[in-house]
Design a protein around this motif. Structure first.
Motif, PDB file in Angstrom:
ATOM      1  N   THR A  28       1.131  -1.295   0.134  1.00  0.00           N
ATOM      2  CA  THR A  28      -0.153  -0.093  -0.024  1.00  0.00           C
ATOM      3  C   THR A  28       1.034   1.174  -0.138  1.00  0.00           C
ATOM      4  O   THR A  28       2.100   0.974   0.051  1.00  0.00           O
ATOM      5  N   PRO A  29       0.160   2.342  -0.075  1.00  0.00           N
ATOM      6  CA  PRO A  29       1.252   3.668  -0.124  1.00  0.00           C
ATOM      7  C   PRO A  29       2.116   3.679   1.329  1.00  0.00           C
ATOM      8  O   PRO A  29       3.057   4.372   1.303  1.00  0.00           O
ATOM      9  N   ARG A  30       1.665   2.967   2.371  1.00  0.00           N
ATOM     10  CA  ARG A  30       2.323   3.407   3.536  1.00  0.00           C
ATOM     11  C   ARG A  30       3.155   2.004   3.993  1.00  0.00           C
ATOM     12  O   ARG A  30       3.980   2.215   4.804  1.00  0.00           O
ATOM     13  N   ILE A  31       2.860   0.815   3.644  1.00  0.00           N
ATOM     14  CA  ILE A  31       3.560  -0.247   3.988  1.00  0.00           C
ATOM     15  C   ILE A  31       3.936  -1.229   2.913  1.00  0.00           C
ATOM     16  O   ILE A  31       3.229  -1.427   1.750  1.00  0.00           O
TER      17      ILE A  31
ATOM     18  N   PRO B  16       7.763   1.305   2.243  1.00  0.00           N
ATOM     19  CA  PRO B  16       7.666   0.976   0.853  1.00  0.00           C
ATOM     20  C   PRO B  16       8.421   1.840  -0.113  1.00  0.00           C
ATOM     21  O   PRO B  16       8.706   2.863   0.375  1.00  0.00           O
ATOM     22  N   PRO B  17       9.142   1.087  -0.881  1.00  0.00           N
ATOM     23  CA  PRO B  17      10.021   2.153  -1.953  1.00  0.00           C
ATOM     24  C   PRO B  17       8.944   3.070  -2.868  1.00  0.00           C
ATOM     25  O   PRO B  17       8.036   2.834  -3.158  1.00  0.00           O
ATOM     26  N   LEU B  18       9.524   4.297  -2.932  1.00  0.00           N
ATOM     27  CA  LEU B  18       8.822   5.242  -3.858  1.00  0.00           C
ATOM     28  C   LEU B  18       9.770   5.777  -5.002  1.00  0.00           C
ATOM     29  O   LEU B  18      10.917   6.109  -4.783  1.00  0.00           O
ATOM     30  N   PRO B  19       9.181   5.429  -6.328  1.00  0.00           N
ATOM     31  CA  PRO B  19       8.075   4.903  -6.653  1.00  0.00           C
ATOM     32  C   PRO B  19       8.110   3.431  -6.610  1.00  0.00           C
ATOM     33  O   PRO B  19       9.035   2.742  -6.375  1.00  0.00           O
ATOM     34  N   LEU B  20       7.034   2.531  -6.590  1.00  0.00           N
ATOM     35  CA  LEU B  20       6.817   1.370  -6.287  1.00  0.00           C
ATOM     36  C   LEU B  20       7.273   0.739  -7.720  1.00  0.00           C
ATOM     37  O   LEU B  20       6.776   0.899  -8.642  1.00  0.00           O
TER      38      LEU B  20
ATOM     39  N   MET C  79      13.241  -2.368   7.097  1.00  0.00           N
ATOM     40  CA  MET C  79      12.190  -3.061   8.129  1.00  0.00           C
ATOM     41  C   MET C  79      11.661  -2.589   9.430  1.00  0.00           C
ATOM     42  O   MET C  79      12.038  -1.516  10.132  1.00  0.00           O
ATOM     43  N   ILE C  80      10.206  -2.698   9.481  1.00  0.00           N
ATOM     44  CA  ILE C  80       9.428  -2.058  10.580  1.00  0.00           C
ATOM     45  C   ILE C  80       8.972  -3.197  11.694  1.00  0.00           C
ATOM     46  O   ILE C  80       9.105  -2.736  12.836  1.00  0.00           O
ATOM     47  N   GLY C  81       8.349  -4.359  11.195  1.00  0.00           N
ATOM     48  CA  GLY C  81       8.141  -5.401  12.279  1.00  0.00           C
ATOM     49  C   GLY C  81       7.693  -6.571  11.116  1.00  0.00           C
ATOM     50  O   GLY C  81       8.299  -6.843  10.226  1.00  0.00           O
ATOM     51  N   ASP C  82       6.694  -7.246  11.952  1.00  0.00           N
ATOM     52  CA  ASP C  82       6.182  -8.499  11.252  1.00  0.00           C
ATOM     53  C   ASP C  82       4.730  -8.826  11.526  1.00  0.00           C
ATOM     54  O   ASP C  82       4.219  -8.060  12.438  1.00  0.00           O
ATOM     55  N   VAL C  83       3.872  -9.609  10.674  1.00  0.00           N
ATOM     56  CA  VAL C  83       2.741 -10.031  11.109  1.00  0.00           C
ATOM     57  C   VAL C  83       2.717 -11.442  10.920  1.00  0.00           C
ATOM     58  O   VAL C  83       3.239 -11.967   9.595  1.00  0.00           O
TER      59      VAL C  83
ATOM     60  N   ARG D  78       1.836   5.785  14.436  1.00  0.00           N
ATOM     61  CA  ARG D  78       1.499   6.164  13.449  1.00  0.00           C
ATOM     62  C   ARG D  78       0.132   5.836  12.362  1.00  0.00           C
ATOM     63  O   ARG D  78       0.044   5.958  11.494  1.00  0.00           O
ATOM     64  N   GLY D  79      -0.406   4.836  13.197  1.00  0.00           N
ATOM     65  CA  GLY D  79      -1.496   4.183  12.596  1.00  0.00           C
ATOM     66  C   GLY D  79      -1.245   3.095  11.632  1.00  0.00           C
ATOM     67  O   GLY D  79      -2.232   2.786  10.951  1.00  0.00           O
ATOM     68  N   LEU D  80      -0.087   2.420  11.685  1.00  0.00           N
ATOM     69  CA  LEU D  80       0.220   1.359  10.671  1.00  0.00           C
ATOM     70  C   LEU D  80      -0.373   0.120  10.895  1.00  0.00           C
ATOM     71  O   LEU D  80      -0.493  -0.670  10.242  1.00  0.00           O
ATOM     72  N   GLY D  81      -0.657   0.020  12.134  1.00  0.00           N
ATOM     73  CA  GLY D  81      -1.159  -1.494  12.809  1.00  0.00           C
ATOM     74  C   GLY D  81      -2.244  -1.939  12.233  1.00  0.00           C
ATOM     75  O   GLY D  81      -2.520  -2.871  11.777  1.00  0.00           O
ATOM     76  N   ARG D  82      -3.272  -0.994  11.922  1.00  0.00           N
ATOM     77  CA  ARG D  82      -4.602  -1.176  11.148  1.00  0.00           C
ATOM     78  C   ARG D  82      -4.458  -1.405   9.955  1.00  0.00           C
ATOM     79  O   ARG D  82      -4.947  -2.426   9.284  1.00  0.00           O
ATOM     80  N   GLU D  83      -3.336  -0.681   9.391  1.00  0.00           N
ATOM     81  CA  GLU D  83      -3.237  -1.102   7.711  1.00  0.00           C
ATOM     82  C   GLU D  83      -2.637  -2.270   7.760  1.00  0.00           C
ATOM     83  O   GLU D  83      -3.000  -3.003   6.695  1.00  0.00           O
TER      84      GLU D  83
END
Length: 235
Positions: A11-14, A71-75, A90-94, A133-138
């Motif tokens: 996505t644009p954020r992750i 995420p890289p920009l541009p994708l 790296m930020i985390g994992d799911v 930053r609200g990334l968890g929901r995304e």
């Protein structure tokens, strides 16, 4: 699981990428943090043990995981290992753990049964600069989107990799267990459609929330302002 070894979700954020061996040193450093150990109910591992764990996540048919990156920009048209998912991104994992619900085996025919499975989700944002930053929901919604769109393949791999599994299986619900004092995480999962099993925590001070597979894929898609993009992962 091997199902996602060539899959990237963006996505644009992750950016979600397969957990690969070059991620292990950074992941190992994260897990030396006592606060993360408590939050994830984890014991510290040696680096060799961490590599063995990564291999388990890649091959075990009851485990599905992604590493979360910036995420890289541009994708790009595809994601190359060690480039767009380098350690500094790296930020985390799911994660998803699949376990049989031994209390439910449904009859689906005269000689056939379907074993209910429970999928337990864990999300970790280890990079402190990215927390709040609200990334968890995304991350959660993208992961749910992938599970919904790949459900048949996930179940096929589970059956193939578990000799004792029933010939037919189905996912009954997703669940998460959260410390009762972690109000932010409880709210995050509730906003995604999870509901508390009980208002009171269990013996370990955790609240359990569940999301049943009653929503259609289209209903999950509607939770996104922008549908996740699926790319190829090249190692």
């Amino acid at each position: 699981m091997k199902i996602n070894e060539h899959t990237v979700l963006s996505t644009p954020r992750i950016l979600l990428v397969p957990y690969s061996s070059h991620h292990v040193p950074t992941y190992h450093t994260w897990m030396q943090d006592p606060l993360l150990q408590v939050a994830t109910a984890s014991e510290p591992l040696t680096l060799d043990e961490e590599y063995a764990m990564q291999s388990s996540w890649r091959t075990d048919a009851d485990k599905l995981t992604f590493i979360v990156c910036n995420p890289p920009l541009p994708l790009p048209q595809y994601v190359t290992a060690r480039q767009e998912d380098a350690p500094h991104d790296m930020i985390g994992d799911v994660n998803l753990f699949l376990t049989p619900d031994n209390g439910e085996v449904e009859e689906v025919g005269n000689e056939d049964e379907s074993q209910a499975l429970i999928g337990e989700i864990e999300i970790m944002i280890a990079d402190k600069k990215q927390q709040g930053r609200g990334l968890g929901r995304e991350i959660l919604l993208v992961f749910m989107w992938y599970i919904m769109h790949s459900r048949d393949s996930v179940l096929e791999e589970y059956c193939a990799g578990n000799g004792n599994a029933k010939k037919r299986v189905h996912m009954k619900y997703l669940r998460v267990k959260i410390d009762k004092d972690n109000v932010r995480s409880v709210r995050l999962f509730q906003n995604a459609g999870f509901n508390k099993v009980n208002e009171e925590p269990n013996y370990f001070g955790e609240l359990e929330l569940r999301w049943y597979f009653t929503d259609s894929t289209e209903q999950v898609d509607k939770k996104f302002s922008t549908t996740p993009i699926q790319l190829e992962y090249r190692s």
